[in-house]
Design a protein around this motif. Structure first.
Motif, PDB file in Angstrom:
ATOM      1  N   MET A   1     102.749  35.024   1.172  1.00 45.68           N
ATOM      2  CA  MET A   1     103.248  36.398   0.992  1.00 45.68           C
ATOM      3  C   MET A   1     104.159  36.474  -0.229  1.00 45.68           C
ATOM      4  SD  MET A   1     105.973  38.479   3.339  1.00 45.68           S
ATOM      5  CE  MET A   1     107.274  37.496   2.640  1.00 45.68           C
ATOM      6  N   SER A   2     103.962  37.512  -1.023  1.00 48.55           N
ATOM      7  CA  SER A   2     104.855  37.668  -2.166  1.00 48.55           C
ATOM      8  C   SER A   2     106.207  38.196  -1.700  1.00 48.55           C
ATOM      9  CB  SER A   2     104.272  38.645  -3.170  1.00 48.55           C
ATOM     10  OG  SER A   2     105.307  39.065  -4.035  1.00 48.55           O
ATOM     11  N   LEU A   3     107.246  37.657  -2.282  1.00 46.87           N
ATOM     12  CA  LEU A   3     108.603  38.053  -1.890  1.00 46.87           C
ATOM     13  C   LEU A   3     108.962  39.458  -2.356  1.00 46.87           C
ATOM     14  CD1 LEU A   3     110.428  34.669  -2.494  1.00 46.87           C
ATOM     15  CD2 LEU A   3     110.050  35.786  -0.290  1.00 46.87           C
ATOM     16  N   LEU A   4     108.153  40.009  -3.256  1.00 52.19           N
ATOM     17  CA  LEU A   4     108.448  41.360  -3.748  1.00 52.19           C
ATOM     18  C   LEU A   4     107.652  42.437  -3.010  1.00 52.19           C
ATOM     19  CD1 LEU A   4     108.555  40.696  -7.603  1.00 52.19           C
ATOM     20  CD2 LEU A   4     110.492  40.982  -6.049  1.00 52.19           C
ATOM     21  N   ARG A   5     106.831  42.022  -2.078  1.00 55.92           N
ATOM     22  CA  ARG A   5     105.951  42.984  -1.426  1.00 55.92           C
ATOM     23  C   ARG A   5     106.584  43.561  -0.159  1.00 55.92           C
ATOM     24  NH1 ARG A   5      99.568  42.110  -0.391  1.00 55.92           N
ATOM     25  NH2 ARG A   5      99.084  44.318  -0.079  1.00 55.92           N
ATOM     26  N   ARG A 151     110.602  50.914 -13.873  1.00 55.66           N
ATOM     27  CA  ARG A 151     109.301  50.620 -14.499  1.00 55.66           C
ATOM     28  C   ARG A 151     108.718  49.335 -13.939  1.00 55.66           C
ATOM     29  NH1 ARG A 151     110.678  52.778 -19.467  1.00 55.66           N
ATOM     30  NH2 ARG A 151     111.498  50.820 -20.256  1.00 55.66           N
ATOM     31  N   LEU A 152     109.579  48.320 -13.801  1.00 60.33           N
ATOM     32  CA  LEU A 152     109.125  47.044 -13.243  1.00 60.33           C
ATOM     33  C   LEU A 152     108.690  47.214 -11.787  1.00 60.33           C
ATOM     34  CD1 LEU A 152     111.841  44.640 -14.717  1.00 60.33           C
ATOM     35  CD2 LEU A 152     109.415  44.696 -15.323  1.00 60.33           C
ATOM     36  N   GLU A 153     109.456  48.001 -11.038  1.00 53.59           N
ATOM     37  CA  GLU A 153     109.100  48.245  -9.632  1.00 53.59           C
ATOM     38  C   GLU A 153     107.735  48.911  -9.534  1.00 53.59           C
ATOM     39  OE1 GLU A 153     112.398  50.605  -8.212  1.00 53.59           O
ATOM     40  OE2 GLU A 153     113.268  48.864  -7.209  1.00 53.59           O
ATOM     41  N   ARG A 154     107.499  49.902 -10.402  1.00 55.25           N
ATOM     42  CA  ARG A 154     106.209  50.594 -10.357  1.00 55.25           C
ATOM     43  C   ARG A 154     105.066  49.627 -10.637  1.00 55.25           C
ATOM     44  NH1 ARG A 154     109.042  55.189 -12.310  1.00 55.25           N
ATOM     45  NH2 ARG A 154     108.724  54.604 -14.473  1.00 55.25           N
ATOM     46  N   ARG A 158     102.177  48.901  -7.965  1.00 52.36           N
ATOM     47  CA  ARG A 158     100.780  49.200  -8.317  1.00 52.36           C
ATOM     48  C   ARG A 158      99.890  48.019  -7.967  1.00 52.36           C
ATOM     49  NH1 ARG A 158     102.273  52.198 -12.775  1.00 52.36           N
ATOM     50  NH2 ARG A 158     102.345  50.332 -14.058  1.00 52.36           N
ATOM     51  N   ARG A 159     100.415  46.833  -8.213  1.00 47.30           N
ATOM     52  CA  ARG A 159      99.668  45.613  -7.904  1.00 47.30           C
ATOM     53  C   ARG A 159      99.313  45.546  -6.424  1.00 47.30           C
ATOM     54  NH1 ARG A 159     101.433  39.552  -9.551  1.00 47.30           N
ATOM     55  NH2 ARG A 159     100.278  38.931  -7.722  1.00 47.30           N
ATOM     56  N   TYR A 160     100.194  46.099  -5.594  1.00 45.66           N
ATOM     57  CA  TYR A 160      99.957  46.075  -4.147  1.00 45.66           C
ATOM     58  C   TYR A 160      99.271  47.357  -3.672  1.00 45.66           C
ATOM     59  CZ  TYR A 160     103.148  42.146  -4.368  1.00 45.66           C
ATOM     60  OH  TYR A 160     103.740  40.965  -4.679  1.00 45.66           O
ATOM     61  N   GLY A 161      98.808  48.169  -4.609  1.00 44.08           N
ATOM     62  CA  GLY A 161      98.037  49.342  -4.235  1.00 44.08           C
ATOM     63  C   GLY A 161      98.859  50.564  -3.880  1.00 44.08           C
ATOM     64  N   HIS A 162     100.150  50.568  -4.228  1.00 41.55           N
ATOM     65  CA  HIS A 162     100.980  51.739  -3.965  1.00 41.55           C
ATOM     66  C   HIS A 162     101.193  52.511  -5.263  1.00 41.55           C
ATOM     67  CE1 HIS A 162     101.817  50.341   0.038  1.00 41.55           C
ATOM     68  NE2 HIS A 162     102.238  49.190  -0.428  1.00 41.55           N
ATOM     69  N   ASP A 163     100.830  53.779  -5.214  1.00 41.27           N
ATOM     70  CA  ASP A 163     101.050  54.622  -6.382  1.00 41.27           C
ATOM     71  C   ASP A 163     102.442  55.237  -6.250  1.00 41.27           C
ATOM     72  OD1 ASP A 163     100.831  56.140  -8.610  1.00 41.27           O
ATOM     73  OD2 ASP A 163      99.440  57.590  -7.754  1.00 41.27           O
ATOM     74  N   TRP A 164     103.389  54.702  -6.987  1.00 43.05           N
ATOM     75  CA  TRP A 164     104.805  55.015  -6.807  1.00 43.05           C
ATOM     76  C   TRP A 164     105.258  55.940  -7.909  1.00 43.05           C
ATOM     77  CZ3 TRP A 164     107.568  53.895  -2.673  1.00 43.05           C
ATOM     78  CH2 TRP A 164     108.955  53.934  -2.741  1.00 43.05           C
ATOM     79  N   ARG A 165     105.447  57.209  -7.579  1.00 42.79           N
ATOM     80  CA  ARG A 165     105.926  58.146  -8.600  1.00 42.79           C
ATOM     81  C   ARG A 165     107.405  58.366  -8.406  1.00 42.79           C
ATOM     82  NH1 ARG A 165     101.637  60.478  -6.405  1.00 42.79           N
ATOM     83  NH2 ARG A 165      99.672  60.338  -7.527  1.00 42.79           N
TER      84      ARG A 165
END
Ligand SMILES: [Mg+2]
Length: 166
Positions: A1-5, A151-154, A158-165
């Motif tokens: 598991m990624s620690l940022l997910r 920007r880094l969070e987005r 995105r890598r995890y499939g979340h479109d974060w606006r």
């Protein structure tokens, strides 16, 4: 598991209900303050957030505030919110999360870490073995260092499939 997910991504803390928590085996929450419960820097009372927290506590959910804000600001909100917590927690330092878990008196796997930031709330919560819940920031604060972080969070989300606006 990624620690940022984050394990869950929600629009607002109101989406966290007793049923939501029961389905995940969670009995307590460590809560970020700024941009999670209260708009960044605000001292304005939020009846909706107070009611939400009171509802959870009536259902037996234990709450503890874990904030990187100044001790004074954290104390102001702890007094209003009606549950304990700390400021200057130093997230994502694991020490803060261990202290929070001790205060709740619950094992890590029964506690959700709720916050709006990937690199403090999610990273620290995952390191501590907690169930991490990312909520959309209440306001987009315009501090230059925060813009870079967002920007880094987005990019991460995105890598995890979340479109974060944000
Ligand atoms: Mg925050």
């Amino acid at each position: 598991m990624s620690l940022l997910r984050p394990r869950d991504v929600l629009a607002h803390v109101h989406d966290i209900t007793p049923e939501f928590l029961a389905a995940r085996g969670l009995r307590g929450l460590l809560l970020d303050l700024d941009n999670t419960l209260i708009p960044y820097g605000s001292y304005e009372e939020r009846a909706d957030v107070m009611a939400w927290a009171a509802d959870l506590r009536r259902s037996g959910i234990r709450l503890y505030l874990l904030s990187n804000a100044t001790g004074k600001r954290a104390r102001f909100w702890i007094d209003k919110l009606g549950f304990e917590g700390v400021g200057m927690a130093g997230k994502p330092n694991p020490r803060a999360f261990r202290q929070g878990l001790r205060q709740l008196g619950l094992p890590a796997h029964q506690v959700g870490m709720v916050g709006d930031q990937v690199f403090t709330d999610v990273l620290g919560g995952n390191l501590a073995g907690m169930h991490t819940i990312l909520v959309h920031p209440l306001v987009d604060n315009a501090l230059p260092h925060t813009r870079v972080t967002r920007r880094l969070e987005r990019a991460v989300l995105r890598r995890y499939g979340h479109d974060w606006r944000a």
